[in-house]
Design a protein around this motif. Structure first.
Motif, PDB file in Angstrom:
ATOM      1  N   ALA A  30      13.238 121.779  18.039  1.00  0.00           N
ATOM      2  CA  ALA A  30      13.166 120.674  17.075  1.00  0.00           C
ATOM      3  C   ALA A  30      12.600 119.424  17.724  1.00  0.00           C
ATOM      4  CB  ALA A  30      14.550 120.405  16.502  1.00  0.00           C
ATOM      5  N   GLU A  31      13.061 119.162  18.988  1.00  0.00           N
ATOM      6  CA  GLU A  31      12.545 117.991  19.696  1.00  0.00           C
ATOM      7  C   GLU A  31      11.056 118.131  19.963  1.00  0.00           C
ATOM      8  OE1 GLU A  31      12.634 114.259  21.609  1.00  0.00           O
ATOM      9  OE2 GLU A  31      13.912 115.239  20.140  1.00  0.00           O
ATOM     10  N   ALA A  32      10.664 119.335  20.312  1.00  0.00           N
ATOM     11  CA  ALA A  32       9.235 119.553  20.552  1.00  0.00           C
ATOM     12  C   ALA A  32       8.435 119.328  19.288  1.00  0.00           C
ATOM     13  CB  ALA A  32       9.024 120.971  21.086  1.00  0.00           C
ATOM     14  N   GLU A  33       9.011 119.813  18.189  1.00  0.00           N
ATOM     15  CA  GLU A  33       8.319 119.594  16.925  1.00  0.00           C
ATOM     16  C   GLU A  33       8.263 118.115  16.580  1.00  0.00           C
ATOM     17  OE1 GLU A  33      10.394 121.982  14.147  1.00  0.00           O
ATOM     18  OE2 GLU A  33       9.527 123.885  14.835  1.00  0.00           O
ATOM     19  N   ARG A  34       9.391 117.437  16.847  1.00  0.00           N
ATOM     20  CA  ARG A  34       9.417 115.998  16.566  1.00  0.00           C
ATOM     21  C   ARG A  34       8.404 115.258  17.426  1.00  0.00           C
ATOM     22  NH1 ARG A  34      11.501 111.283  18.331  1.00  0.00           N
ATOM     23  NH2 ARG A  34      12.230 112.261  20.252  1.00  0.00           N
ATOM     24  N   LEU A  35       8.411 115.608  18.734  1.00  0.00           N
ATOM     25  CA  LEU A  35       7.473 114.949  19.635  1.00  0.00           C
ATOM     26  C   LEU A  35       6.026 115.267  19.262  1.00  0.00           C
ATOM     27  CD1 LEU A  35       9.315 115.440  23.054  1.00  0.00           C
ATOM     28  CD2 LEU A  35       9.215 113.375  21.632  1.00  0.00           C
ATOM     29  N   ALA A  36       5.852 116.504  18.844  1.00  0.00           N
ATOM     30  CA  ALA A  36       4.481 116.859  18.433  1.00  0.00           C
ATOM     31  C   ALA A  36       4.054 116.032  17.232  1.00  0.00           C
ATOM     32  CB  ALA A  36       4.422 118.345  18.121  1.00  0.00           C
ATOM     33  N   GLU A  37       5.018 115.845  16.342  1.00  0.00           N
ATOM     34  CA  GLU A  37       4.707 115.018  15.176  1.00  0.00           C
ATOM     35  C   GLU A  37       4.489 113.563  15.586  1.00  0.00           C
ATOM     36  OE1 GLU A  37       3.819 114.534  11.215  1.00  0.00           O
ATOM     37  OE2 GLU A  37       4.169 116.366  12.354  1.00  0.00           O
ATOM     38  N   LEU A  38       5.347 113.082  16.542  1.00  0.00           N
ATOM     39  CA  LEU A  38       5.147 111.712  17.018  1.00  0.00           C
ATOM     40  C   LEU A  38       3.844 111.581  17.788  1.00  0.00           C
ATOM     41  CD1 LEU A  38       8.744 110.777  18.242  1.00  0.00           C
ATOM     42  CD2 LEU A  38       7.515 109.854  16.267  1.00  0.00           C
ATOM     43  N   ALA A  39       3.518 112.636  18.526  1.00  0.00           N
ATOM     44  CA  ALA A  39       2.292 112.574  19.311  1.00  0.00           C
ATOM     45  C   ALA A  39       1.081 112.364  18.422  1.00  0.00           C
ATOM     46  CB  ALA A  39       2.149 113.847  20.133  1.00  0.00           C
ATOM     47  N   LYS A  40       1.241 112.807  17.184  1.00  0.00           N
ATOM     48  CA  LYS A  40       0.151 112.573  16.259  1.00  0.00           C
ATOM     49  C   LYS A  40       0.075 111.094  15.878  1.00  0.00           C
ATOM     50  CE  LYS A  40       0.474 117.185  14.218  1.00  0.00           C
ATOM     51  NZ  LYS A  40       0.748 117.957  12.975  1.00  0.00           N
ATOM     52  N   GLN A  41       1.258 110.424  16.040  1.00  0.00           N
ATOM     53  CA  GLN A  41       1.329 109.015  15.660  1.00  0.00           C
ATOM     54  C   GLN A  41       1.149 108.096  16.862  1.00  0.00           C
ATOM     55  OE1 GLN A  41       4.983 108.373  13.483  1.00  0.00           O
ATOM     56  NE2 GLN A  41       4.804 110.323  12.391  1.00  0.00           N
ATOM     57  N   TYR A  42       1.352 108.634  18.093  1.00  0.00           N
ATOM     58  CA  TYR A  42       1.229 107.828  19.320  1.00  0.00           C
ATOM     59  C   TYR A  42       0.116 108.421  20.186  1.00  0.00           C
ATOM     60  CZ  TYR A  42       5.743 105.739  18.173  1.00  0.00           C
ATOM     61  OH  TYR A  42       6.752 105.056  17.542  1.00  0.00           O
ATOM     62  N   THR A  43      -0.381 107.597  21.072  1.00  0.00           N
ATOM     63  CA  THR A  43      -1.432 108.033  22.004  1.00  0.00           C
ATOM     64  C   THR A  43      -1.317 107.248  23.309  1.00  0.00           C
ATOM     65  OG1 THR A  43      -3.806 108.365  22.290  1.00  0.00           O
ATOM     66  CG2 THR A  43      -3.113 106.348  21.177  1.00  0.00           C
ATOM     67  N   LEU A  44      -1.871 107.784  24.356  1.00  0.00           N
ATOM     68  CA  LEU A  44      -1.857 107.074  25.647  1.00  0.00           C
ATOM     69  C   LEU A  44      -2.819 105.872  25.560  1.00  0.00           C
ATOM     70  CD1 LEU A  44      -1.895 110.097  28.129  1.00  0.00           C
ATOM     71  CD2 LEU A  44       0.024 108.561  27.621  1.00  0.00           C
ATOM     72  N   PRO A  45      -2.544 104.784  26.309  1.00  0.00           N
ATOM     73  CA  PRO A  45      -3.336 103.558  26.173  1.00  0.00           C
ATOM     74  C   PRO A  45      -4.756 103.663  26.723  1.00  0.00           C
ATOM     75  CG  PRO A  45      -1.753 103.338  27.963  1.00  0.00           C
ATOM     76  CD  PRO A  45      -1.440 104.629  27.297  1.00  0.00           C
ATOM     77  N   THR A  46      -4.999 104.620  27.661  1.00  0.00           N
ATOM     78  CA  THR A  46      -6.355 104.729  28.228  1.00  0.00           C
ATOM     79  C   THR A  46      -6.582 106.142  28.720  1.00  0.00           C
ATOM     80  OG1 THR A  46      -7.940 103.736  29.775  1.00  0.00           O
ATOM     81  CG2 THR A  46      -5.670 104.043  30.544  1.00  0.00           C
ATOM     82  N   SER A  47      -7.737 106.382  29.240  1.00  0.00           N
ATOM     83  CA  SER A  47      -8.099 107.710  29.745  1.00  0.00           C
ATOM     84  C   SER A  47      -8.744 107.569  31.117  1.00  0.00           C
ATOM     85  CB  SER A  47      -9.054 108.401  28.779  1.00  0.00           C
ATOM     86  OG  SER A  47     -10.230 107.648  28.573  1.00  0.00           O
ATOM     87  N   SER A  48      -8.904 108.695  31.803  1.00  0.00           N
ATOM     88  CA  SER A  48      -9.507 108.690  33.148  1.00  0.00           C
ATOM     89  C   SER A  48      -8.766 107.724  34.056  1.00  0.00           C
ATOM     90  CB  SER A  48     -10.996 108.360  33.080  1.00  0.00           C
ATOM     91  OG  SER A  48     -11.672 109.297  32.250  1.00  0.00           O
ATOM     92  N   TYR A  49      -7.483 107.859  34.204  1.00  0.00           N
ATOM     93  CA  TYR A  49      -6.636 106.924  34.949  1.00  0.00           C
ATOM     94  C   TYR A  49      -5.868 107.652  36.052  1.00  0.00           C
ATOM     95  CZ  TYR A  49      -2.939 109.022  32.132  1.00  0.00           C
ATOM     96  OH  TYR A  49      -2.091 109.927  31.547  1.00  0.00           O
ATOM     97  N   THR A  50      -5.236 106.802  36.867  1.00  0.00           N
ATOM     98  CA  THR A  50      -4.315 107.276  37.903  1.00  0.00           C
ATOM     99  C   THR A  50      -3.120 106.346  37.922  1.00  0.00           C
ATOM    100  OG1 THR A  50      -6.141 108.136  39.255  1.00  0.00           O
ATOM    101  CG2 THR A  50      -4.040 107.762  40.358  1.00  0.00           C
ATOM    102  N   ILE A  51      -1.914 106.936  37.926  1.00  0.00           N
ATOM    103  CA  ILE A  51      -0.674 106.133  37.998  1.00  0.00           C
ATOM    104  C   ILE A  51      -0.513 105.691  39.449  1.00  0.00           C
ATOM    105  CG2 ILE A  51       1.825 106.128  37.658  1.00  0.00           C
ATOM    106  CD1 ILE A  51       0.235 106.351  35.085  1.00  0.00           C
ATOM    107  N   THR A  52      -0.541 104.360  39.654  1.00  0.00           N
ATOM    108  CA  THR A  52      -0.440 103.806  41.008  1.00  0.00           C
ATOM    109  C   THR A  52       0.898 103.151  41.300  1.00  0.00           C
ATOM    110  OG1 THR A  52      -1.488 101.773  40.237  1.00  0.00           O
ATOM    111  CG2 THR A  52      -2.926 103.465  41.176  1.00  0.00           C
ATOM    112  N   SER A  53       1.528 102.552  40.272  1.00  0.00           N
ATOM    113  CA  SER A  53       2.845 101.927  40.462  1.00  0.00           C
ATOM    114  C   SER A  53       3.717 102.232  39.257  1.00  0.00           C
ATOM    115  CB  SER A  53       2.697 100.408  40.629  1.00  0.00           C
ATOM    116  OG  SER A  53       1.949 100.091  41.795  1.00  0.00           O
ATOM    117  N   THR A  54       5.002 102.458  39.511  1.00  0.00           N
ATOM    118  CA  THR A  54       5.953 102.804  38.452  1.00  0.00           C
ATOM    119  C   THR A  54       6.960 101.688  38.272  1.00  0.00           C
ATOM    120  OG1 THR A  54       7.354 103.992  40.024  1.00  0.00           O
ATOM    121  CG2 THR A  54       5.699 105.280  38.842  1.00  0.00           C
ATOM    122  N   PHE A  55       7.763 101.822  37.210  1.00  0.00           N
ATOM    123  CA  PHE A  55       8.748 100.796  36.865  1.00  0.00           C
ATOM    124  C   PHE A  55       9.865 100.776  37.916  1.00  0.00           C
ATOM    125  CE2 PHE A  55      12.653  99.457  34.749  1.00  0.00           C
ATOM    126  CZ  PHE A  55      12.259  98.253  34.193  1.00  0.00           C
TER     127      PHE A  55
END
Length: 342
Positions: A199-224
């Motif tokens: 169910a969570e996967a389905e929910r996330l899949a549905e949310l994923a349709k509503q959300y997107t990552l802010p950019t592409s071709s990136y590398t995570i350099t620092s975390t919270f």
């Protein structure tokens, strides 16, 4: 065998009255009485002797004889009747002659004693038989009681074994039932977890349709929360996506632009407020493509990656502030909660 000579006859005296020792007339004196003595009689040889004259001696001896015979016969009969066994033969002693019966008291006592012992052997035999029977009865009773006690012990032992087996069977059944319940509970929990995950996967899949990552071709350099002297607060307050300058920045979700401009150490910053009040901060942009109050949808371009403000290279610094709070939360966890995997 010697015999006593006849006694001399007394002289005949006619008289109307007969008296002891002779006859006499009514008015005449008694005649001389005949009283034989030891001097007037010949001596006795062998077993016979002249008994001393005693008043009633013969009668008393005869009575003793009769009583002895009756006692002997009665004793023999009673012994035969009581024991139920063949009658015991009674041995009768040789009866003495009249002379010996009236001889003296000692002879009478001896003969009486002899008769009084008749039937003693039969009585002792009866008593011995009775004692033997009583002993056999007692022995049989003891054996019966011992057998009964042994039976009780065997019964108790068998019952104890049966109870132990029943208890063991109950314990095994209870354990089997408990294992089955645990397995059923585990299977149910696993099924529930799988269902929840699905169910969570389905929910996330549905949310994923509503959300997107802010950019592409990136590398995570620092975390919270990462500590360091590069940040004024002493730790990193967002998530850095390192990308070439000019890389497009997209709206993560639909919302309203509430800020767009210079923000000091953040460089050029755009704030997108979602419908639930969560603020998304896009910092260090090289350029801004939206204005305050503008409504955007998921995936709309709102700016470009840059290196403005306090930076060491081109990257997008993203912060998440639920409800517009001053302190932000981990953007990585928030993005994953929306079905995204940075």
């Amino acid at each position: 065998m010697a015999s006593n000579p006849p006694a001399p006859e007394a002289p005949y005296v006619p008289s109307d009255t007969l008296v002891y020792g002779g006859y006499r007339a009514d008015d005449e004196a008694p005649l001389g009485e005949w009283n034989p003595t030891a001097e007037s009689l010949a001596p006795v040889r062998g077993r016979h002797r002249v008994a001393k004259q005693r008043g009633g001696g013969f009668a008393r001896s005869s009575t003793v004889l009769g009583v002895g015979v009756i006692a002997a016969v009665s004793a023999g009969g009673m012994a035969s009747a009581n024991t139920g066994k063949p009658p015991v033969s009674i041995s009768m002693p040789d009866l003495p002659n009249v002379g010996s019966l009236i001889s003296d008291e000692s002879a009478s006592s001896d003969d009486t004693s002899a008769f009084s012992t008749v039937g003693t052997d039969s009585t002792q035999t009866t008593q011995a038989a009775s004692t033997s029977d009583a002993g056999e009865v007692l022995r049989s009773r003891i054996l019966a009681q011992a057998e009964q006690q042994q039976d009780q012990i065997d019964t108790k032992a068998a019952q104890a074994v049966a109870d132990a087996a029943e208890k063991e069977a109950d314990a095994a059944a209870a354990k089997a039932e408990q294992d089955a319940q645990e397995k059923a509970a585990a299977a149910k929990k696993k099924a529930e977890e799988e269902a929840a995950k699905k169910a969570e996967a389905e929910r996330l899949a549905e949310l994923a349709k509503q959300y997107t990552l802010p950019t592409s071709s990136y590398t995570i350099t620092s975390t919270f929360g990462q500590a360091g002297s590069l940040w004024s607060s002493g730790y990193h307050t967002g998530l850095d996506f390192a990308a070439p300058t000019g890389t497009l920045i997209k709206a993560i979700h639909s919302g309203t632009i509430t800020e767009a401009g210079w923000a000091g150490s953040y460089g050029y910053r755009t704030i997108l407020t979602l419908d639930d009040g969560t603020e998304l901060w896009f910092c260090h942009q090289s350029s801004i493509s939206v204005s305050v109050g503008q409504k955007v949808s998921t995936g709309d371009v709102i700016g470009r990656v840059g290196a403005t403000g306090n930076v060491t290279g081109a990257h997008l610094h993203l912060e998440v502030h639920p409800g517009g709070s001053a302190d932000g939360i981990d953007p990585m966890a928030w993005l994953r909660g929306k079905g995204l995997n940075p």
